[in-house]
Motif scaffolding. Structure first.
Motif, mmCIF file in Angstrom:
data_model
loop_
_atom_site.group_PDB
_atom_site.id
_atom_site.type_symbol
_atom_site.label_atom_id
_atom_site.label_comp_id
_atom_site.label_asym_id
_atom_site.label_seq_id
_atom_site.Cartn_x
_atom_site.Cartn_y
_atom_site.Cartn_z
ATOM 1 N N ALA A 3 0.842 -1.197 0.000
ATOM 2 C CA ALA A 3 0.000 0.000 0.000
ATOM 3 C C ALA A 3 0.876 1.246 0.000
ATOM 4 C CB ALA A 3 -0.906 -0.009 1.223
ATOM 5 N N PRO A 4 0.401 2.328 -0.600
ATOM 6 C CA PRO A 4 1.184 3.559 -0.601
ATOM 7 C C PRO A 4 1.343 4.108 0.816
ATOM 8 C CG PRO A 4 -0.969 3.917 -1.630
ATOM 9 C CD PRO A 4 -0.863 2.467 -1.315
ATOM 10 N N VAL A 5 2.478 4.732 1.029
ATOM 11 C CA VAL A 5 2.770 5.356 2.321
ATOM 12 C C VAL A 5 2.046 6.691 2.367
ATOM 13 C CG1 VAL A 5 4.607 6.258 3.783
ATOM 14 C CG2 VAL A 5 5.033 4.236 2.361
ATOM 15 N N ALA A 9 -0.163 8.117 8.100
ATOM 16 C CA ALA A 9 0.422 6.914 8.687
ATOM 17 C C ALA A 9 1.808 7.202 9.267
ATOM 18 C CB ALA A 9 0.497 5.800 7.652
ATOM 19 N N VAL A 10 2.601 7.952 8.522
ATOM 20 C CA VAL A 10 3.949 8.288 8.994
ATOM 21 C C VAL A 10 3.856 9.189 10.221
ATOM 22 C CG1 VAL A 10 6.142 9.391 8.415
ATOM 23 C CG2 VAL A 10 4.945 8.016 6.696
ATOM 24 N N ARG A 11 2.971 10.169 10.182
ATOM 25 C CA ARG A 11 2.788 11.080 11.321
ATOM 26 C C ARG A 11 2.377 10.298 12.567
ATOM 27 N NH1 ARG A 11 -1.480 14.343 9.723
ATOM 28 N NH2 ARG A 11 -0.142 15.339 8.191
ATOM 29 N N ASP A 12 1.483 9.329 12.405
ATOM 30 C CA ASP A 12 1.058 8.500 13.538
ATOM 31 C C ASP A 12 2.223 7.690 14.100
ATOM 32 O OD1 ASP A 12 -1.519 9.461 13.361
ATOM 33 O OD2 ASP A 12 -2.307 7.689 12.317
ATOM 34 N N LEU A 13 3.048 7.142 13.218
ATOM 35 C CA LEU A 13 4.207 6.379 13.669
ATOM 36 C C LEU A 13 5.188 7.277 14.426
ATOM 37 C CD1 LEU A 13 5.835 3.733 13.737
ATOM 38 C CD2 LEU A 13 6.887 4.477 11.597
ATOM 39 N N GLU A 54 10.511 0.645 8.809
ATOM 40 C CA GLU A 54 9.119 0.603 8.365
ATOM 41 C C GLU A 54 8.925 1.017 6.908
ATOM 42 O OE1 GLU A 54 6.360 -0.494 10.071
ATOM 43 O OE2 GLU A 54 7.771 -1.132 11.622
ATOM 44 N N TYR A 55 9.704 2.020 6.473
ATOM 45 C CA TYR A 55 9.454 2.591 5.143
ATOM 46 C C TYR A 55 10.639 2.506 4.189
ATOM 47 C CZ TYR A 55 5.462 4.422 7.663
ATOM 48 O OH TYR A 55 4.329 4.530 8.426
ATOM 49 N N GLY A 56 11.770 2.004 4.669
ATOM 50 C CA GLY A 56 12.931 1.845 3.801
ATOM 51 C C GLY A 56 13.584 3.150 3.397
ATOM 52 N N VAL A 57 13.425 4.185 4.207
ATOM 53 C CA VAL A 57 14.011 5.487 3.878
ATOM 54 C C VAL A 57 14.986 5.913 4.960
ATOM 55 C CG1 VAL A 57 11.965 6.217 2.600
ATOM 56 C CG2 VAL A 57 12.192 6.838 4.989
ATOM 57 N N THR A 58 15.973 6.679 4.537
ATOM 58 C CA THR A 58 16.951 7.223 5.468
ATOM 59 C C THR A 58 16.866 8.735 5.425
ATOM 60 O OG1 THR A 58 18.409 5.339 5.092
ATOM 61 C CG2 THR A 58 19.408 7.323 6.052
ATOM 62 N N ILE A 59 16.608 9.321 6.571
ATOM 63 C CA ILE A 59 16.569 10.776 6.717
ATOM 64 C C ILE A 59 17.712 11.131 7.662
ATOM 65 C CG2 ILE A 59 15.223 12.784 7.463
ATOM 66 C CD1 ILE A 59 13.839 11.352 5.174
ATOM 67 N N ARG A 75 8.525 14.274 4.068
ATOM 68 C CA ARG A 75 9.817 13.845 3.509
ATOM 69 C C ARG A 75 9.887 12.327 3.412
ATOM 70 N NH1 ARG A 75 14.401 17.823 6.208
ATOM 71 N NH2 ARG A 75 13.503 19.745 5.375
ATOM 72 N N VAL A 76 9.382 11.647 4.427
ATOM 73 C CA VAL A 76 9.387 10.171 4.407
ATOM 74 C C VAL A 76 8.509 9.674 3.264
ATOM 75 C CG1 VAL A 76 8.683 8.108 5.673
ATOM 76 C CG2 VAL A 76 9.948 9.924 6.857
ATOM 77 N N VAL A 77 7.328 10.254 3.098
ATOM 78 C CA VAL A 77 6.442 9.839 2.018
ATOM 79 C C VAL A 77 7.103 10.066 0.658
ATOM 80 C CG1 VAL A 77 4.252 10.353 0.849
ATOM 81 C CG2 VAL A 77 4.329 10.128 3.341
ATOM 82 N N GLU A 78 7.715 11.221 0.467
ATOM 83 C CA GLU A 78 8.399 11.526 -0.790
ATOM 84 C C GLU A 78 9.540 10.539 -1.055
ATOM 85 O OE1 GLU A 78 9.654 15.584 -0.487
ATOM 86 O OE2 GLU A 78 7.605 16.332 -0.492
ATOM 87 N N ALA A 79 10.339 10.256 -0.024
ATOM 88 C CA ALA A 79 11.458 9.335 -0.179
ATOM 89 C C ALA A 79 10.974 7.913 -0.450
ATOM 90 C CB ALA A 79 12.352 9.375 1.062
ATOM 91 N N ALA A 80 9.886 7.516 0.193
ATOM 92 C CA ALA A 80 9.356 6.165 -0.001
ATOM 93 C C ALA A 80 8.772 5.972 -1.394
ATOM 94 C CB ALA A 80 8.299 5.862 1.058
ATOM 95 N N ALA A 81 8.345 7.058 -2.012
ATOM 96 C CA ALA A 81 7.741 6.992 -3.346
ATOM 97 C C ALA A 81 8.783 6.821 -4.453
ATOM 98 C CB ALA A 81 6.899 8.235 -3.613
ATOM 99 N N ARG A 82 10.026 7.076 -4.131
ATOM 100 C CA ARG A 82 11.096 6.980 -5.160
ATOM 101 C C ARG A 82 11.452 5.573 -5.465
ATOM 102 N NH1 ARG A 82 14.748 11.340 -2.269
ATOM 103 N NH2 ARG A 82 13.250 13.003 -2.368
#
Length: 82
Positions: A3-5, A9-13, A54-59, A75-82
């Motif tokens: 499912a798309p991030v 969902a990220v804010r809740d996490l 959880e999302y495979g992204v590094t910030i 930023r997490v959503v944008e990075a996860a979409a790549r």
């Protein structure tokens, strides 16, 4: 296919992780800046580790200082979409 991030969902996490670290829940608004929250470098590292797991992204942690909870979630959503 996963499912798309979503920002929500990220804010809740993020909120869950920070409350578990001892941050007062009422301070965790979408526009709360990380440098205004009572978190230490270990809390920040744990949050970044959770986001990566959880999302495979590094910030990078230095980017946390002046961003808000909502900005980090976006930023997490944008990075996860790549």
């Amino acid at each position: 296919m996963s499912a798309p991030v979503t920002v929500e969902a990220v804010r809740d996490l993020i909120r869950t992780e920070l409350v578990d670290s001892g941050v007062e829940e009422e301070t965790l608004t979408s526009d709360a800046r990380f440098d205004d929250l009572d978190i230490d470098s270990l809390d920040a590292a744990e949050l970044m580790s959770t986001l990566k797991r959880e999302y495979g992204v590094t910030i990078p942690r230095p980017e946390l200082a002046e961003v808000t909870v909502d900005q980090l979630a976006r930023r997490v959503v944008e990075a996860a979409a790549r």
